[in-house]
Structure formats: structure tokens, C-alpha cells
Design a protein around this motif. Structure first.
Motif, PDB file in Angstrom:
ATOM      1  N   ILE A   1      12.560   6.978   3.960  1.00  0.00           N
ATOM      2  CA  ILE A   1      12.660   5.832   3.045  1.00  0.00           C
ATOM      3  C   ILE A   1      14.117   5.537   2.716  1.00  0.00           C
ATOM      4  N   VAL A   2      14.887   6.565   2.409  1.00  0.00           N
ATOM      5  CA  VAL A   2      16.316   6.398   2.088  1.00  0.00           C
ATOM      6  C   VAL A   2      17.032   5.767   3.282  1.00  0.00           C
ATOM      7  N   TYR A   3      16.761   6.277   4.483  1.00  0.00           N
ATOM      8  CA  TYR A   3      17.404   5.754   5.695  1.00  0.00           C
ATOM      9  C   TYR A   3      17.029   4.290   5.913  1.00  0.00           C
ATOM     10  N   GLN A   4      15.742   3.986   5.862  1.00  0.00           N
ATOM     11  CA  GLN A   4      15.300   2.611   6.107  1.00  0.00           C
ATOM     12  C   GLN A   4      15.857   1.644   5.069  1.00  0.00           C
ATOM     13  N   THR A   5      15.982   2.095   3.844  1.00  0.00           N
ATOM     14  CA  THR A   5      16.445   1.233   2.763  1.00  0.00           C
ATOM     15  C   THR A   5      17.954   1.023   2.776  1.00  0.00           C
ATOM     16  N   ASN A   6      18.715   2.053   3.144  1.00  0.00           N
ATOM     17  CA  ASN A   6      20.167   2.006   2.978  1.00  0.00           C
ATOM     18  C   ASN A   6      20.983   1.998   4.268  1.00  0.00           C
ATOM     19  N   CYS A   7      20.392   2.366   5.379  1.00  0.00           N
ATOM     20  CA  CYS A   7      21.192   2.615   6.582  1.00  0.00           C
ATOM     21  C   CYS A   7      20.928   1.664   7.735  1.00  0.00           C
ATOM     22  N   THR A   8      19.735   1.097   7.804  1.00  0.00           N
ATOM     23  CA  THR A   8      19.354   0.336   8.996  1.00  0.00           C
ATOM     24  C   THR A   8      20.035  -1.027   9.116  1.00  0.00           C
ATOM     25  N   ALA A   9      20.711  -1.487   8.099  1.00  0.00           N
ATOM     26  CA  ALA A   9      21.460  -2.741   8.244  1.00  0.00           C
ATOM     27  C   ALA A   9      22.586  -2.574   9.268  1.00  0.00           C
ATOM     28  N   CYS A  10      23.107  -1.342   9.381  1.00  0.00           N
ATOM     29  CA  CYS A  10      24.198  -1.069  10.328  1.00  0.00           C
ATOM     30  C   CYS A  10      23.803  -0.104  11.438  1.00  0.00           C
ATOM     31  N   HIS A  11      22.977   0.870  11.105  1.00  0.00           N
ATOM     32  CA  HIS A  11      22.492   1.842  12.082  1.00  0.00           C
ATOM     33  C   HIS A  11      21.107   1.389  12.531  1.00  0.00           C
ATOM     34  N   ALA A  12      20.723   1.727  13.739  1.00  0.00           N
ATOM     35  CA  ALA A  12      19.427   1.307  14.273  1.00  0.00           C
ATOM     36  C   ALA A  12      18.276   1.888  13.454  1.00  0.00           C
ATOM     37  N   SER A  13      17.139   1.230  13.475  1.00  0.00           N
ATOM     38  CA  SER A  13      15.966   1.755  12.769  1.00  0.00           C
ATOM     39  C   SER A  13      15.552   3.105  13.354  1.00  0.00           C
TER      40      SER A  13
ATOM     41  N   PRO B   1      17.157   6.381  14.454  1.00  0.00           N
ATOM     42  CA  PRO B   1      18.471   7.002  14.307  1.00  0.00           C
ATOM     43  C   PRO B   1      19.017   7.635  15.584  1.00  0.00           C
ATOM     44  N   LYS B   2      18.213   7.694  16.656  1.00  0.00           N
ATOM     45  CA  LYS B   2      18.705   8.199  17.944  1.00  0.00           C
ATOM     46  C   LYS B   2      19.384   7.093  18.757  1.00  0.00           C
ATOM     47  N   ARG B   3      19.358   5.879  18.235  1.00  0.00           N
ATOM     48  CA  ARG B   3      19.940   4.735  18.949  1.00  0.00           C
ATOM     49  C   ARG B   3      21.161   4.201  18.218  1.00  0.00           C
ATOM     50  N   THR B   4      22.034   3.570  18.972  1.00  0.00           N
ATOM     51  CA  THR B   4      23.218   2.941  18.402  1.00  0.00           C
ATOM     52  C   THR B   4      22.801   1.671  17.669  1.00  0.00           C
ATOM     53  N   GLY B   5      23.348   1.476  16.482  1.00  0.00           N
ATOM     54  CA  GLY B   5      23.031   0.287  15.706  1.00  0.00           C
ATOM     55  C   GLY B   5      23.992  -0.851  15.962  1.00  0.00           C
ATOM     56  N   SER B   6      23.816  -1.950  15.245  1.00  0.00           N
ATOM     57  CA  SER B   6      24.661  -3.131  15.421  1.00  0.00           C
ATOM     58  C   SER B   6      26.107  -2.845  15.041  1.00  0.00           C
ATOM     59  N   VAL B   7      26.313  -1.954  14.071  1.00  0.00           N
ATOM     60  CA  VAL B   7      27.658  -1.618  13.608  1.00  0.00           C
ATOM     61  C   VAL B   7      27.919  -0.118  13.695  1.00  0.00           C
ATOM     62  N   GLY B   8      26.919   0.673  13.326  1.00  0.00           N
ATOM     63  CA  GLY B   8      27.095   2.121  13.263  1.00  0.00           C
ATOM     64  C   GLY B   8      26.514   2.849  14.455  1.00  0.00           C
ATOM     65  N   PRO B   9      27.016   4.050  14.715  1.00  0.00           N
ATOM     66  CA  PRO B   9      26.531   4.838  15.845  1.00  0.00           C
ATOM     67  C   PRO B   9      25.190   5.497  15.550  1.00  0.00           C
ATOM     68  N   GLU B  10      24.628   6.147  16.568  1.00  0.00           N
ATOM     69  CA  GLU B  10      23.422   6.946  16.360  1.00  0.00           C
ATOM     70  C   GLU B  10      23.765   8.080  15.399  1.00  0.00           C
ATOM     71  N   VAL B  11      22.812   8.439  14.553  1.00  0.00           N
ATOM     72  CA  VAL B  11      23.074   9.447  13.521  1.00  0.00           C
ATOM     73  C   VAL B  11      22.029  10.561  13.489  1.00  0.00           C
ATOM     74  N   ALA B  12      21.093  10.550  14.423  1.00  0.00           N
ATOM     75  CA  ALA B  12      20.095  11.623  14.476  1.00  0.00           C
ATOM     76  C   ALA B  12      20.813  12.962  14.599  1.00  0.00           C
ATOM     77  N   GLY B  13      20.372  13.923  13.825  1.00  0.00           N
ATOM     78  CA  GLY B  13      20.948  15.253  13.870  1.00  0.00           C
ATOM     79  C   GLY B  13      22.220  15.424  13.064  1.00  0.00           C
ATOM     80  N   ALA B  14      22.631  14.424  12.318  1.00  0.00           N
ATOM     81  CA  ALA B  14      23.858  14.530  11.516  1.00  0.00           C
ATOM     82  C   ALA B  14      23.753  15.719  10.558  1.00  0.00           C
ATOM     83  N   SER B  15      24.842  16.457  10.443  1.00  0.00           N
ATOM     84  CA  SER B  15      24.863  17.644   9.587  1.00  0.00           C
ATOM     85  C   SER B  15      24.949  17.266   8.112  1.00  0.00           C
ATOM     86  N   LEU B  16      24.534  18.193   7.284  1.00  0.00           N
ATOM     87  CA  LEU B  16      24.635  18.001   5.842  1.00  0.00           C
ATOM     88  C   LEU B  16      26.094  17.784   5.436  1.00  0.00           C
TER      89      LEU B  16
END
Length: 94
Positions: free
Chosen positions: A17-29, A31-46
Motif C-alpha cells: 500500500i505504501v509503495y502503490q500510494t507513494n512510489c509508483t508515480a516515478c517507479h513502476a507499479s 518494483p522489479k521494473r524500471t519506472g518512468s523516472v525511477g529505477p527498479e527498487v525490488a530488493g532495496a535494503s533497509l
């Protein structure tokens, strides 16, 4: 009756929910894919999430996937970073 949901599953659901609400405008829906502005973020560390989301900085020694400085700090997400990391970790393996 529905089976009880364990804490890790709750964390992943909250992170989605947090990702879909705050991140998908720039990162792909996805997270293993590159978004319109941001890179893929699957597996990002804490550590990366805390640093990047809260301060706009990268952790020491981290090599960014993109050199842009477009992403704003999102300090209001501080309490949700563990959930976001749980979701992105699960996404890496799905």
C-alpha cells in the motif's frame, strides 16, 4: 473464517500500500521494473530505503542506478520503511 495473517504478511501488505500510494508515480507499479523516472527498487535494503527516503542521500559506498536528484525526501514515511522494505524484498523473489 479466514486464516490468521502472520506479522510478515501484514508487513508486506502494508508495504504494498505504501509503495502503490507513494512510489509508483516515478517507479513502476512492479518494483522489479524500471519506472518512468525511477529505477527498479525490488530488493532495496533497509539502509538504502532509510537513507534515500528520509534524507534524499545514498548510504556511504552505494553506487546509484541513476545520477538524478529528482526524488524528494519523504520523511512522513519513516514509520513505514520496514513495511516498504518487506514488500520490496518479497517482490524481488516473486
Amino acid at each position: 473464517p479466514a486464516a490468521p495473517v502472520d506479522e510478515q504478511t501484514r508487513l508486506i501488505q502494508r508495504g504494498r500500500i505504501v509503495y502503490q500510494t507513494n512510489c509508483t508515480a516515478c517507479h513502476a507499479s512492479d518494483p522489479k521494473r524500471t519506472g518512468s523516472v525511477g529505477p527498479e527498487v525490488a530488493g532495496a535494503s533497509l539502509e538504502l530505503l532509510r537513507s534515500r527516503v528520509l534524507t534524499k542521500e545514498y548510504p556511504a559506498g552505494y553506487a546509484p542506478k541513476r545520477k538524478t536528484q529528482v526524488m524528494p525526501a519523504l520523511p512522513h514515511l519513516e514509520k513505514d520503511i520496514p513495511a516498504l522494505q518487506a514488500f520490496l524484498g518479497a517482490a524481488q523473489h516473486s
